[in-house]
Design a protein around this motif. Structure first.
Motif, PDB file in Angstrom:
ATOM      1  N   ARG A  64       0.857  -1.194   0.000  1.00 23.45           N
ATOM      2  CA  ARG A  64       0.000   0.000   0.000  1.00 23.45           C
ATOM      3  C   ARG A  64       0.887   1.235   0.000  1.00 23.45           C
ATOM      4  N   GLN A  65       0.443   2.253  -0.733  1.00 28.02           N
ATOM      5  CA  GLN A  65       1.150   3.532  -0.709  1.00 28.02           C
ATOM      6  C   GLN A  65       0.182   4.646  -1.038  1.00 28.02           C
ATOM      7  N   GLU A  66       0.266   5.714  -0.269  1.00 27.30           N
ATOM      8  CA  GLU A  66      -0.457   6.936  -0.604  1.00 27.30           C
ATOM      9  C   GLU A  66       0.532   7.857  -1.290  1.00 27.30           C
ATOM     10  N   GLY A  67       0.096   8.509  -2.344  1.00 29.05           N
ATOM     11  CA  GLY A  67       0.983   9.342  -3.146  1.00 29.05           C
ATOM     12  C   GLY A  67       1.532   8.541  -4.319  1.00 29.05           C
ATOM     13  N   ILE A  68       2.142   9.236  -5.243  1.00 28.14           N
ATOM     14  CA  ILE A  68       2.681   8.587  -6.437  1.00 28.14           C
ATOM     15  C   ILE A  68       4.028   7.953  -6.100  1.00 28.14           C
ATOM     16  N   PRO A  69       4.169   6.642  -6.338  1.00 22.03           N
ATOM     17  CA  PRO A  69       5.436   5.972  -6.018  1.00 22.03           C
ATOM     18  C   PRO A  69       6.543   6.416  -6.976  1.00 22.03           C
ATOM     19  N   ASP A  70       7.782   6.397  -6.468  1.00 25.67           N
ATOM     20  CA  ASP A  70       8.907   6.739  -7.333  1.00 25.67           C
ATOM     21  C   ASP A  70       9.285   5.511  -8.175  1.00 25.67           C
ATOM     22  N   GLU A  71      10.206   5.712  -9.105  1.00 25.27           N
ATOM     23  CA  GLU A  71      10.579   4.652 -10.040  1.00 25.27           C
ATOM     24  C   GLU A  71      11.176   3.437  -9.327  1.00 25.27           C
ATOM     25  N   ALA A  72      11.990   3.649  -8.306  1.00 30.43           N
ATOM     26  CA  ALA A  72      12.598   2.541  -7.567  1.00 30.43           C
ATOM     27  C   ALA A  72      11.528   1.676  -6.899  1.00 30.43           C
ATOM     28  N   THR A  73      10.512   2.312  -6.354  1.00 28.28           N
ATOM     29  CA  THR A  73       9.418   1.576  -5.716  1.00 28.28           C
ATOM     30  C   THR A  73       8.659   0.756  -6.744  1.00 28.28           C
ATOM     31  N   LEU A  74       8.377   1.346  -7.899  1.00 27.74           N
ATOM     32  CA  LEU A  74       7.670   0.615  -8.948  1.00 27.74           C
ATOM     33  C   LEU A  74       8.500  -0.539  -9.496  1.00 27.74           C
ATOM     34  N   THR A  75       9.803  -0.344  -9.613  1.00 23.13           N
ATOM     35  CA  THR A  75      10.684  -1.415 -10.085  1.00 23.13           C
ATOM     36  C   THR A  75      10.665  -2.583  -9.082  1.00 23.13           C
ATOM     37  N   ALA A  76      10.746  -2.275  -7.800  1.00 24.35           N
ATOM     38  CA  ALA A  76      10.711  -3.324  -6.764  1.00 24.35           C
ATOM     39  C   ALA A  76       9.364  -4.041  -6.794  1.00 24.35           C
ATOM     40  N   LEU A  77       8.294  -3.298  -6.970  1.00 30.10           N
ATOM     41  CA  LEU A  77       6.971  -3.890  -7.046  1.00 30.10           C
ATOM     42  C   LEU A  77       6.863  -4.809  -8.257  1.00 30.10           C
ATOM     43  N   SER A  78       7.370  -4.361  -9.401  1.00 26.78           N
ATOM     44  CA  SER A  78       7.354  -5.172 -10.616  1.00 26.78           C
ATOM     45  C   SER A  78       8.113  -6.475 -10.416  1.00 26.78           C
TER      46      SER A  78
END
Length: 108
Positions: free
Chosen positions: A88-102
């Motif tokens: 869960r995250q409020e706000g727009i995630p940064d690229e590193a967060t999206l990469t880890a999620l992917s």
């Protein structure tokens, strides 16, 4: 006793395979942010090549869903698989967060 009938305005239930992860994207009212988030969601959907379903949820249209997930600020992201909240995250995630999620989604 009669059964309720479905009208054209009713939305049919969304059927999602149990093993598929679902990213709930709670959209903000701001049009510019909505456009940015839609682009981000489309990019993430393409990158994950079908291992993720993204549902965009408008608080004004679905306030009960927003409340059920205890969303206080939008945009907010909630990742669910098999009924279990994974992230869960409020706000727009940064690229590193999206990469880890992917990587997490592709690996598991």
């Amino acid at each position: 006793m009669g059964y309720p009938t479905m009208t054209l305005s009713d939305t049919p239930p969304l059927i999602i395979p149990a093993n598929l992860a679902v990213l709930l994207l709670f959209m903000p009212p701001d049009r510019q942010q909505r456009a940015t988030l839609t682009s981000l969601a489309d990019s993430l959907q393409r990158h994950l090549n079908g291992s993720l379903r993204i549902l965009k949820i408008d608080e004004a249209t679905h306030p009960e869903v927003t409340r059920s997930f205890d969303i206080i600020h939008t945009p907010a992201f909630v990742l669910v698989r098999r009924g279990v909240e994974l992230w869960r995250q409020e706000g727009i995630p940064d690229e590193a967060t999206l990469t880890a999620l992917s990587q997490r989604l592709l690996g598991g």
